[in-house]
Scaffold this motif. Structure first.
Motif, PDB file in Angstrom:
ATOM      1  N   THR A  75     -16.262 -47.535  28.492  1.00 31.85           N
ATOM      2  CA  THR A  75     -15.713 -48.866  28.250  1.00 31.85           C
ATOM      3  C   THR A  75     -16.804 -49.897  28.462  1.00 31.85           C
ATOM      4  O   THR A  75     -17.776 -49.663  29.190  1.00 31.85           O
ATOM      5  CB  THR A  75     -14.541 -49.176  29.200  1.00 31.85           C
ATOM      6  N   ALA A  76     -16.652 -51.049  27.816  1.00 31.55           N
ATOM      7  CA  ALA A  76     -17.659 -52.101  27.947  1.00 31.55           C
ATOM      8  C   ALA A  76     -17.747 -52.604  29.379  1.00 31.55           C
ATOM      9  O   ALA A  76     -18.825 -52.827  29.921  1.00 31.55           O
ATOM     10  CB  ALA A  76     -17.333 -53.252  26.997  1.00 31.55           C
ATOM     11  N   VAL A  77     -16.605 -52.790  30.023  1.00 32.40           N
ATOM     12  CA  VAL A  77     -16.562 -53.255  31.408  1.00 32.40           C
ATOM     13  C   VAL A  77     -15.549 -52.399  32.154  1.00 32.40           C
ATOM     14  O   VAL A  77     -14.356 -52.423  31.849  1.00 32.40           O
ATOM     15  CB  VAL A  77     -16.159 -54.741  31.507  1.00 32.40           C
ATOM     16  N   GLY A  78     -16.020 -51.626  33.121  1.00 31.85           N
ATOM     17  CA  GLY A  78     -15.127 -50.778  33.890  1.00 31.85           C
ATOM     18  C   GLY A  78     -14.895 -51.333  35.278  1.00 31.85           C
ATOM     19  O   GLY A  78     -15.564 -52.282  35.704  1.00 31.85           O
ATOM     20  N   ALA A 129      -6.861 -33.433  22.394  1.00 27.51           N
ATOM     21  CA  ALA A 129      -5.994 -33.839  23.504  1.00 27.51           C
ATOM     22  C   ALA A 129      -5.045 -32.725  23.946  1.00 27.51           C
ATOM     23  O   ALA A 129      -4.867 -32.508  25.153  1.00 27.51           O
ATOM     24  CB  ALA A 129      -5.216 -35.099  23.130  1.00 27.51           C
ATOM     25  N   PRO A 130      -4.415 -31.973  23.005  1.00 27.45           N
ATOM     26  CA  PRO A 130      -3.518 -30.902  23.451  1.00 27.45           C
ATOM     27  C   PRO A 130      -4.241 -29.758  24.149  1.00 27.45           C
ATOM     28  O   PRO A 130      -3.587 -28.905  24.757  1.00 27.45           O
ATOM     29  CB  PRO A 130      -2.874 -30.412  22.137  1.00 27.45           C
ATOM     30  N   ILE A 150     -19.569 -38.614  20.586  1.00 27.13           N
ATOM     31  CA  ILE A 150     -18.331 -37.840  20.669  1.00 27.13           C
ATOM     32  C   ILE A 150     -17.914 -37.700  22.131  1.00 27.13           C
ATOM     33  O   ILE A 150     -16.736 -37.838  22.479  1.00 27.13           O
ATOM     34  CB  ILE A 150     -18.505 -36.469  19.998  1.00 27.13           C
ATOM     35  N   GLY A 151     -18.883 -37.440  23.003  1.00 24.49           N
ATOM     36  CA  GLY A 151     -18.575 -37.368  24.430  1.00 24.49           C
ATOM     37  C   GLY A 151     -18.008 -38.669  24.958  1.00 24.49           C
ATOM     38  O   GLY A 151     -17.078 -38.670  25.777  1.00 24.49           O
ATOM     39  N   ARG A 152     -18.554 -39.797  24.480  1.00 23.99           N
ATOM     40  CA  ARG A 152     -18.060 -41.102  24.928  1.00 23.99           C
ATOM     41  C   ARG A 152     -16.608 -41.306  24.530  1.00 23.99           C
ATOM     42  O   ARG A 152     -15.802 -41.825  25.308  1.00 23.99           O
ATOM     43  CB  ARG A 152     -18.919 -42.222  24.337  1.00 23.99           C
ATOM     44  N   VAL A 153     -16.261 -40.892  23.315  1.00 26.63           N
ATOM     45  CA  VAL A 153     -14.877 -41.026  22.859  1.00 26.63           C
ATOM     46  C   VAL A 153     -13.944 -40.199  23.731  1.00 26.63           C
ATOM     47  O   VAL A 153     -12.870 -40.659  24.144  1.00 26.63           O
ATOM     48  CB  VAL A 153     -14.759 -40.612  21.379  1.00 26.63           C
ATOM     49  N   ILE A 154     -14.333 -38.957  24.036  1.00 26.59           N
ATOM     50  CA  ILE A 154     -13.495 -38.102  24.886  1.00 26.59           C
ATOM     51  C   ILE A 154     -13.328 -38.742  26.260  1.00 26.59           C
ATOM     52  O   ILE A 154     -12.219 -38.796  26.811  1.00 26.59           O
ATOM     53  CB  ILE A 154     -14.106 -36.694  24.999  1.00 26.59           C
ATOM     54  N   ALA A 155     -14.431 -39.245  26.828  1.00 23.18           N
ATOM     55  CA  ALA A 155     -14.357 -39.887  28.141  1.00 23.18           C
ATOM     56  C   ALA A 155     -13.438 -41.099  28.110  1.00 23.18           C
ATOM     57  O   ALA A 155     -12.634 -41.313  29.026  1.00 23.18           O
ATOM     58  CB  ALA A 155     -15.759 -40.291  28.599  1.00 23.18           C
ATOM     59  N   ARG A 211     -10.930 -41.681  26.055  1.00 22.24           N
ATOM     60  CA  ARG A 211      -9.541 -41.252  25.896  1.00 22.24           C
ATOM     61  C   ARG A 211      -8.968 -40.719  27.213  1.00 22.24           C
ATOM     62  O   ARG A 211      -7.766 -40.820  27.463  1.00 22.24           O
ATOM     63  CB  ARG A 211      -9.440 -40.178  24.817  1.00 22.24           C
ATOM     64  N   LEU A 212      -9.824 -40.153  28.061  1.00 27.31           N
ATOM     65  CA  LEU A 212      -9.363 -39.594  29.333  1.00 27.31           C
ATOM     66  C   LEU A 212      -9.439 -40.601  30.473  1.00 27.31           C
ATOM     67  O   LEU A 212      -9.076 -40.286  31.606  1.00 27.31           O
ATOM     68  CB  LEU A 212     -10.197 -38.354  29.684  1.00 27.31           C
TER      69      LEU A 212
END
Length: 289
Positions: free
Chosen positions: A24-27, A122-123, A153-158, A160-161
């Motif tokens: 995320t831009a700001v966590g 996700a499933p 791709i790793g960033r997207v997974i992170a 989403r989680l």
């Protein structure tokens, strides 16, 4: 989604180059900023190889032919029975990492990764591993994924989680488009440990207070770089090491699933190289404009 890349690239004193991306831009500000957790992705955080599921999602969108995917699936089955990760896989895996994203826009890869994660990945997230990650977040620590897949791709997974970010293979980008050349090395084996060390230096982490999770003995360099190692759904070699060293073992597989040999991440990348090569003409014709 904008095509602006959100990747930090770092080179240490020994010339090792690696990259990571915040989810995320700001966590939120961590309340325990000196500690963090590092999770391998394939067969640790999710069942199977993330790059395989991404390729399968592309096939469903006709970026590959049905025949390409059938050959890919047959090869995956073969590797389930025969393959283990080893140094001999790496040249093929490197070729796959290069061929896979060449000519794509960064924004297109991230958009497709988001769609395909929701549909296919996700499933397959291990609920038990996700709970382990959440414990670190609840303790005010940062949680990073570490994967051989492209860092976007790793960033997207992170994201989403709900995790902090991802360390991954960095492909060169010029004007928002992947060139087909790598920046640094494929994120595998010792490269993961080097990347974790670099991120720790930049982020001010105390590695003896950090934890690493993996299913594969190939991640022993990363597991031994931190103060606490946890074997998750371990392969035979890692299970032996974990027992010898008194490491915690978590196995979320049951029944027949536990007996299967999961697709190694580098094997999946190597298989993807074949699928990419076979479907390259169609892949280019159907690439998002």
């Amino acid at each position: 989604m904008a095509g602006t890349r959100r990747v930090t690239v770092s080179t240490d004193a020994h010339g090792h180059t690696t990259g990571w991306a915040d989810a995320t831009a700001v966590g939120p500000t961590p309340t325990d900023p000196r500690a963090a957790a590092f999770f391998d992705v394939d067969n640790t955080m999710m069942r199977g190889a993330s790059i395989y599921w991404f390729a399968r999602g592309l096939a469903a969108r006709r970026y590959f032919t049905t025949g390409d995917l059938a050959r890919f699936a047959w090869q995956q089955t073969r590797y389930r029975v025969l393959a283990t990760e080893h140094a001999g896989d790496m040249s093929q895996a490197r070729q796959a990492a290069l061929a896979f994203v060449e000519g794509w826009r960064v924004g297109d890869v991230e958009r497709l990764a988001e769609e395909i994660f929701d549909e296919l990945m996700a499933p397959r997230i291990w609920a038990g591993t996700r709970r382990l990650a959440q414990r670190h977040l609840d303790a005010g620590q940062r949680v990073w994924l570490v994967s051989a897949a492209p860092v976007e791709i790793g960033r997207v997974i992170a994201a989403r989680l709900g995790l902090t970010g991802a360390i991954g293979t960095v492909a060169e980008v010029v004007d928002g488009t992947y060139t087909g050349r790598l920046v640094g090395e494929l994120m595998h084996g010792p490269a993961k440990a080097e990347a974790v060390s670099q991120l720790a230096t930049v982020e001010g982490l105390d590695l003896p207070r950090c934890t690493a999770y993996s299913d594969s003995s190939n991640d022993l360099p990363m597991l031994t770089a931190v103060g606490r190692a946890v074997a998750v759904n371990p392969d035979g070699a890692l299970l032996r090491v974990a027992r010898e060293r008194g490491w915690e073992v978590r196995d979320f597989r049951t029944g027949r699933r536990a007996a299967r040999i999961a697709v190694p991440s580098t094997a999946a990348l190597g298989l993807l190289a074949g699928a990419v090569s076979a479907g390259r003409a169609l892949h280019r014709r159907r690439r998002p404009a």
